[in-house]
Write a protein that holds these residues in place. Sequence first.
Motif, mmCIF file in Angstrom:
data_model
loop_
_atom_site.group_PDB
_atom_site.id
_atom_site.type_symbol
_atom_site.label_atom_id
_atom_site.label_comp_id
_atom_site.label_asym_id
_atom_site.label_seq_id
_atom_site.Cartn_x
_atom_site.Cartn_y
_atom_site.Cartn_z
ATOM 1 N N TYR A 135 -27.777 -13.406 9.326
ATOM 2 C CA TYR A 135 -27.501 -14.548 10.210
ATOM 3 C C TYR A 135 -28.619 -15.590 10.159
ATOM 4 O O TYR A 135 -28.361 -16.774 10.405
ATOM 5 C CB TYR A 135 -27.303 -14.081 11.661
ATOM 6 C CG TYR A 135 -25.874 -13.723 11.986
ATOM 7 C CD1 TYR A 135 -25.324 -12.516 11.571
ATOM 8 C CD2 TYR A 135 -25.063 -14.584 12.717
ATOM 9 C CE1 TYR A 135 -24.019 -12.184 11.861
ATOM 10 C CE2 TYR A 135 -23.751 -14.250 13.020
ATOM 11 C CZ TYR A 135 -23.234 -13.053 12.596
ATOM 12 O OH TYR A 135 -21.936 -12.738 12.887
ATOM 13 N N ILE A 136 -29.829 -15.146 9.898
ATOM 14 C CA ILE A 136 -30.925 -16.128 9.812
ATOM 15 C C ILE A 136 -30.694 -17.020 8.589
ATOM 16 O O ILE A 136 -30.803 -18.256 8.665
ATOM 17 C CB ILE A 136 -32.297 -15.418 9.729
ATOM 18 C CG1 ILE A 136 -32.523 -14.534 10.960
ATOM 19 C CG2 ILE A 136 -33.430 -16.446 9.598
ATOM 20 C CD1 ILE A 136 -33.733 -13.603 10.847
ATOM 21 N N SER A 139 -27.838 -19.365 9.209
ATOM 22 C CA SER A 139 -28.237 -20.502 10.037
ATOM 23 C C SER A 139 -28.990 -21.541 9.201
ATOM 24 O O SER A 139 -28.758 -22.754 9.345
ATOM 25 C CB SER A 139 -29.106 -19.971 11.182
ATOM 26 O OG SER A 139 -29.416 -20.995 12.057
ATOM 27 N N GLN A 140 -29.857 -21.063 8.338
ATOM 28 C CA GLN A 140 -30.573 -22.030 7.472
ATOM 29 C C GLN A 140 -29.602 -22.759 6.548
ATOM 30 O O GLN A 140 -29.779 -23.939 6.252
ATOM 31 C CB GLN A 140 -31.680 -21.337 6.668
ATOM 32 C CG GLN A 140 -32.835 -20.947 7.542
ATOM 33 C CD GLN A 140 -34.206 -20.918 6.860
ATOM 34 O OE1 GLN A 140 -35.196 -20.721 7.549
ATOM 35 N NE2 GLN A 140 -34.292 -21.088 5.558
ATOM 36 N N ILE A 142 -26.560 -23.516 7.292
ATOM 37 C CA ILE A 142 -25.855 -24.508 8.121
ATOM 38 C C ILE A 142 -26.718 -25.770 8.263
ATOM 39 O O ILE A 142 -26.239 -26.891 8.118
ATOM 40 C CB ILE A 142 -25.521 -23.913 9.511
ATOM 41 C CG1 ILE A 142 -24.495 -22.788 9.373
ATOM 42 C CG2 ILE A 142 -25.005 -24.996 10.458
ATOM 43 C CD1 ILE A 142 -24.289 -21.973 10.647
ATOM 44 N N VAL A 143 -27.992 -25.571 8.515
ATOM 45 C CA VAL A 143 -28.901 -26.721 8.671
ATOM 46 C C VAL A 143 -29.012 -27.472 7.342
ATOM 47 O O VAL A 143 -28.959 -28.706 7.300
ATOM 48 C CB VAL A 143 -30.286 -26.246 9.172
ATOM 49 C CG1 VAL A 143 -31.265 -27.419 9.223
ATOM 50 C CG2 VAL A 143 -30.165 -25.599 10.544
ATOM 51 N N PRO A 154 -19.132 -22.286 10.771
ATOM 52 C CA PRO A 154 -19.516 -20.882 10.910
ATOM 53 C C PRO A 154 -18.294 -20.081 11.340
ATOM 54 O O PRO A 154 -17.575 -20.517 12.239
ATOM 55 C CB PRO A 154 -20.566 -20.893 12.036
ATOM 56 C CG PRO A 154 -20.689 -22.295 12.512
ATOM 57 C CD PRO A 154 -19.664 -23.142 11.834
ATOM 58 N N LEU A 180 -19.005 -18.757 5.811
ATOM 59 C CA LEU A 180 -19.396 -20.156 5.958
ATOM 60 C C LEU A 180 -18.675 -21.023 4.914
ATOM 61 O O LEU A 180 -19.179 -21.212 3.801
ATOM 62 C CB LEU A 180 -20.915 -20.311 5.813
ATOM 63 C CG LEU A 180 -21.459 -21.689 6.210
ATOM 64 C CD1 LEU A 180 -21.276 -21.952 7.699
ATOM 65 C CD2 LEU A 180 -22.944 -21.803 5.856
#
Length: 210
Positions: A135-136, A139-140, A142-143, A154, A180
Amino acid sequence: MELLDKLNWRYAAKAMNGTQVPEDKIERILEAARLAPTSSGLQPFEIFVIKNQDIKAQIKPVAWNQSVITDCSHLLVFAAWDTYTADRINHMFDLTNDIRGFKNEGWENYRQMLLNSYPQKDTEENFNHAAKQAYIAFSQAIVAAAFEGVDATPIEGFDPAAVDEILGLREKGLRSAVLLPLGYRKDEADWLVNLKKVRKPMEELVTVIE
Ligand SMILES: Cc1cc2nc3c(=O)[nH]c(=O)nc-3n(C[C@H](O)[C@H](O)[C@H](O)COP(=O)(O)O)c2cc1C
Protein backbone atom coordinates in the motif's frame (compact mmCIF):
# COMPACT_ATOMS: atom_id res chain seq x y z
CA MET A 1 1.82 23.15 -10.72
CA GLU A 2 2.87 22.60 -7.12
CA LEU A 3 2.53 19.10 -5.65
CA LEU A 4 -0.50 20.12 -3.55
CA ASP A 5 -2.23 21.54 -6.64
CA LYS A 6 -1.70 18.20 -8.34
CA LEU A 7 -3.06 16.32 -5.32
CA ASN A 8 -6.14 18.55 -5.41
CA TRP A 9 -6.48 17.87 -9.14
CA ARG A 10 -6.41 14.12 -8.62
CA TYR A 11 -9.50 12.20 -7.63
CA ALA A 12 -10.63 8.62 -7.82
CA ALA A 13 -11.87 8.71 -11.41
CA LYS A 14 -15.07 6.71 -11.87
CA ALA A 15 -14.91 6.74 -15.68
CA MET A 16 -11.95 6.65 -18.02
CA ASN A 17 -11.87 7.24 -21.77
CA GLY A 18 -9.55 4.47 -22.96
CA THR A 19 -6.76 6.81 -24.07
CA GLN A 20 -3.35 5.23 -23.73
CA VAL A 21 -0.87 6.65 -21.24
CA PRO A 22 2.60 7.07 -22.78
CA GLU A 23 5.06 4.41 -21.62
CA ASP A 24 7.55 6.96 -20.25
CA LYS A 25 4.89 8.19 -17.83
CA ILE A 26 4.06 4.63 -16.79
CA GLU A 27 7.76 3.96 -16.20
CA ARG A 28 8.09 7.00 -13.93
CA ILE A 29 4.96 6.01 -11.99
CA LEU A 30 6.39 2.50 -11.50
CA GLU A 31 9.75 3.95 -10.51
CA ALA A 32 8.02 6.00 -7.80
CA ALA A 33 6.44 2.78 -6.53
CA ARG A 34 9.83 1.04 -6.63
CA LEU A 35 11.36 3.87 -4.59
CA ALA A 36 8.76 3.57 -1.84
CA PRO A 37 10.11 2.90 1.64
CA THR A 38 9.18 -0.46 3.14
CA SER A 39 9.66 -2.13 6.50
CA SER A 40 13.28 -3.35 6.70
CA GLY A 41 13.57 -2.52 2.99
CA LEU A 42 12.13 -5.90 2.08
CA GLN A 43 9.76 -4.67 -0.66
CA PRO A 44 7.54 -7.69 -0.05
CA PHE A 45 5.37 -7.32 -3.13
CA GLU A 46 5.35 -7.29 -6.91
CA ILE A 47 3.47 -5.11 -9.35
CA PHE A 48 1.74 -6.54 -12.40
CA VAL A 49 1.09 -4.12 -15.25
CA ILE A 50 -1.84 -5.35 -17.28
CA LYS A 51 -2.14 -3.94 -20.77
CA ASN A 52 -4.01 -6.94 -22.17
CA GLN A 53 -7.71 -6.12 -22.76
CA ASP A 54 -8.83 -9.76 -22.41
CA ILE A 55 -7.28 -10.04 -18.97
CA LYS A 56 -8.78 -6.70 -17.93
CA ALA A 57 -12.15 -8.00 -19.16
CA GLN A 58 -11.75 -11.12 -16.99
CA ILE A 59 -10.98 -8.98 -13.94
CA LYS A 60 -13.85 -6.49 -14.40
CA PRO A 61 -16.68 -8.81 -13.26
CA VAL A 62 -14.75 -9.77 -10.11
CA ALA A 63 -14.13 -6.06 -9.43
CA TRP A 64 -17.75 -4.97 -9.03
CA ASN A 65 -17.94 -4.37 -12.79
CA GLN A 66 -16.13 -1.07 -12.34
CA SER A 67 -15.74 0.39 -15.83
CA VAL A 68 -12.28 1.83 -15.17
CA ILE A 69 -10.89 -1.72 -15.08
CA THR A 70 -11.38 -2.05 -18.83
CA ASP A 71 -11.39 1.65 -19.80
CA CYS A 72 -8.04 2.37 -18.22
CA SER A 73 -4.82 2.30 -20.17
CA HIS A 74 -2.71 0.19 -17.79
CA LEU A 75 -4.11 -1.74 -14.84
CA LEU A 76 -1.63 -2.10 -11.97
CA VAL A 77 -2.12 -5.02 -9.60
CA PHE A 78 -0.16 -4.77 -6.37
CA ALA A 79 0.44 -8.33 -5.16
CA ALA A 80 1.98 -8.95 -1.76
CA TRP A 81 4.09 -11.90 -0.67
CA ASP A 82 1.86 -14.62 0.78
CA THR A 83 4.34 -14.89 3.65
CA TYR A 84 7.93 -14.06 4.62
CA THR A 85 10.39 -16.87 3.98
CA ALA A 86 14.09 -17.13 4.78
CA ASP A 87 14.87 -17.10 1.05
CA ARG A 88 12.93 -13.91 0.49
CA ILE A 89 14.54 -12.15 3.44
CA ASN A 90 18.02 -13.36 2.48
CA HIS A 91 17.54 -12.22 -1.12
CA MET A 92 17.00 -8.61 -0.04
CA PHE A 93 19.85 -8.61 2.47
CA ASP A 94 22.20 -10.17 -0.12
CA LEU A 95 21.10 -7.57 -2.67
CA THR A 96 21.90 -4.81 -0.20
CA ASN A 97 25.37 -6.25 0.38
CA ASP A 98 25.93 -6.61 -3.38
CA ILE A 99 24.85 -3.07 -4.17
CA ARG A 100 26.73 -1.47 -1.29
CA GLY A 101 29.76 -3.67 -1.79
CA PHE A 102 30.37 -4.53 1.84
CA LYS A 103 29.08 -6.64 4.72
CA ASN A 104 28.30 -5.04 8.03
CA GLU A 105 27.97 -6.86 11.34
CA GLY A 106 25.05 -4.76 12.55
CA TRP A 107 23.19 -5.38 9.29
CA GLU A 108 23.93 -9.14 9.46
CA ASN A 109 22.65 -9.25 13.04
CA TYR A 110 19.52 -7.50 11.88
CA ARG A 111 19.14 -10.11 9.11
CA GLN A 112 19.34 -12.88 11.74
CA MET A 113 16.79 -11.13 13.88
CA LEU A 114 14.32 -11.03 10.99
CA LEU A 115 15.11 -14.64 10.04
CA ASN A 116 14.37 -15.63 13.63
CA SER A 117 11.02 -13.89 13.66
CA TYR A 118 9.14 -13.42 10.37
CA PRO A 119 9.25 -16.94 8.86
CA GLN A 120 7.93 -18.45 12.10
CA LYS A 121 4.92 -16.16 12.23
CA ASP A 122 1.40 -16.95 11.12
CA THR A 123 1.11 -16.76 7.31
CA GLU A 124 -1.94 -14.49 7.41
CA GLU A 125 -0.17 -12.08 9.74
CA ASN A 126 2.81 -12.02 7.40
CA PHE A 127 0.63 -11.44 4.33
CA ASN A 128 -1.15 -8.57 6.08
CA HIS A 129 2.19 -6.99 6.96
CA ALA A 130 3.43 -7.44 3.38
CA ALA A 131 0.18 -5.96 2.03
CA LYS A 132 0.70 -2.85 4.15
CA GLN A 133 4.06 -2.36 2.46
CA ALA A 134 2.42 -2.79 -0.95
CA TYR A 135 0.00 0.00 0.00
CA ILE A 136 2.90 2.38 0.57
CA ALA A 137 4.10 1.78 -3.00
CA PHE A 138 0.50 2.02 -4.23
CA SER A 139 0.19 5.42 -2.56
CA GLN A 140 3.43 6.66 -4.10
CA ALA A 141 2.18 5.49 -7.50
CA ILE A 142 -1.02 7.51 -6.99
CA VAL A 143 0.98 10.65 -6.18
CA ALA A 144 3.34 10.05 -9.10
CA ALA A 145 0.39 9.57 -11.45
CA ALA A 146 -1.05 12.91 -10.32
CA PHE A 147 2.34 14.49 -10.86
CA GLU A 148 2.30 13.12 -14.43
CA GLY A 149 -1.26 14.35 -15.06
CA VAL A 150 -2.46 10.76 -15.22
CA ASP A 151 -5.66 9.64 -13.51
CA ALA A 152 -5.55 6.72 -11.13
CA THR A 153 -8.43 5.04 -9.35
CA PRO A 154 -7.48 3.20 -6.18
CA ILE A 155 -9.52 -0.03 -6.05
CA GLU A 156 -10.09 -2.33 -3.14
CA GLY A 157 -13.51 -3.31 -4.42
CA PHE A 158 -12.61 -6.65 -5.93
CA ASP A 159 -12.46 -10.33 -5.05
CA PRO A 160 -8.78 -10.97 -4.34
CA ALA A 161 -9.08 -14.77 -4.61
CA ALA A 162 -10.60 -14.42 -8.10
CA VAL A 163 -7.88 -12.00 -9.25
CA ASP A 164 -5.24 -14.35 -7.82
CA GLU A 165 -6.76 -17.14 -9.90
CA ILE A 166 -6.91 -15.09 -13.13
CA LEU A 167 -3.27 -14.01 -12.80
CA GLY A 168 -1.95 -17.27 -11.29
CA LEU A 169 -0.60 -15.35 -8.30
CA ARG A 170 -0.84 -18.09 -5.64
CA GLU A 171 1.58 -20.29 -7.61
CA LYS A 172 4.05 -17.42 -7.43
CA GLY A 173 3.65 -17.07 -3.67
CA LEU A 174 1.70 -13.83 -4.10
CA ARG A 175 -1.78 -12.55 -3.27
CA SER A 176 -3.43 -9.52 -4.81
CA ALA A 177 -3.76 -6.62 -2.37
CA VAL A 178 -5.02 -3.61 -4.30
CA LEU A 179 -5.61 -2.44 -7.90
CA LEU A 180 -4.72 0.82 -9.61
CA PRO A 181 -6.12 1.53 -13.08
CA LEU A 182 -4.16 4.32 -14.79
CA GLY A 183 -5.65 6.35 -17.61
CA TYR A 184 -7.53 9.52 -18.36
CA ARG A 185 -10.82 10.71 -16.90
CA LYS A 186 -13.94 10.71 -19.06
CA ASP A 187 -15.54 13.88 -17.73
CA GLU A 188 -18.95 13.52 -19.35
CA ALA A 189 -19.47 10.03 -17.88
CA ASP A 190 -18.13 10.70 -14.39
CA TRP A 191 -20.48 11.85 -11.61
CA LEU A 192 -17.55 12.66 -9.36
CA VAL A 193 -15.42 14.83 -11.61
CA ASN A 194 -17.03 18.19 -10.74
CA LEU A 195 -17.84 17.53 -7.09
CA LYS A 196 -15.81 19.22 -4.41
CA LYS A 197 -13.08 17.21 -2.75
CA VAL A 198 -14.10 16.28 0.79
CA ARG A 199 -11.50 16.00 3.51
CA LYS A 200 -11.64 16.45 7.28
CA PRO A 201 -10.43 19.81 8.47
CA MET A 202 -6.80 19.80 9.55
CA GLU A 203 -7.69 20.17 13.25
CA GLU A 204 -9.68 16.91 13.19
CA LEU A 205 -6.73 15.12 11.66
CA VAL A 206 -3.65 16.61 13.26
CA THR A 207 -2.74 17.16 16.88
CA VAL A 208 0.43 19.11 17.47
CA ILE A 209 2.17 18.29 20.71
CA GLU A 210 4.65 21.06 21.54
C1 LIG B 1 -7.43 1.65 -0.64
C2 LIG B 1 -8.53 2.33 -1.42
C3 LIG B 1 -9.52 1.58 -2.01
C4 LIG B 1 -10.51 2.19 -2.79
N1 LIG B 1 -11.39 1.41 -3.48
C5 LIG B 1 -12.23 2.02 -4.37
C6 LIG B 1 -13.03 1.24 -5.25
O1 LIG B 1 -13.02 0.03 -5.24
N2 LIG B 1 -13.80 1.91 -6.14
C7 LIG B 1 -13.84 3.27 -6.21
O2 LIG B 1 -14.56 3.81 -7.06
N3 LIG B 1 -13.09 4.03 -5.39
C8 LIG B 1 -12.28 3.44 -4.49
N4 LIG B 1 -11.48 4.20 -3.68
C9 LIG B 1 -11.54 5.67 -3.81
C10 LIG B 1 -12.00 6.39 -2.55
O3 LIG B 1 -13.38 6.26 -2.36
C11 LIG B 1 -11.56 7.84 -2.68
O4 LIG B 1 -10.16 7.90 -2.79
C12 LIG B 1 -12.01 8.69 -1.51
O5 LIG B 1 -13.41 8.78 -1.45
C13 LIG B 1 -11.43 10.10 -1.60
O6 LIG B 1 -11.79 10.72 -2.80
P1 LIG B 1 -10.73 11.18 -3.92
O7 LIG B 1 -9.72 10.10 -4.05
O8 LIG B 1 -11.59 11.32 -5.15
O9 LIG B 1 -10.13 12.46 -3.48
C14 LIG B 1 -10.52 3.60 -2.89
C15 LIG B 1 -9.53 4.36 -2.26
C16 LIG B 1 -8.52 3.73 -1.56
C17 LIG B 1 -7.43 4.57 -0.96
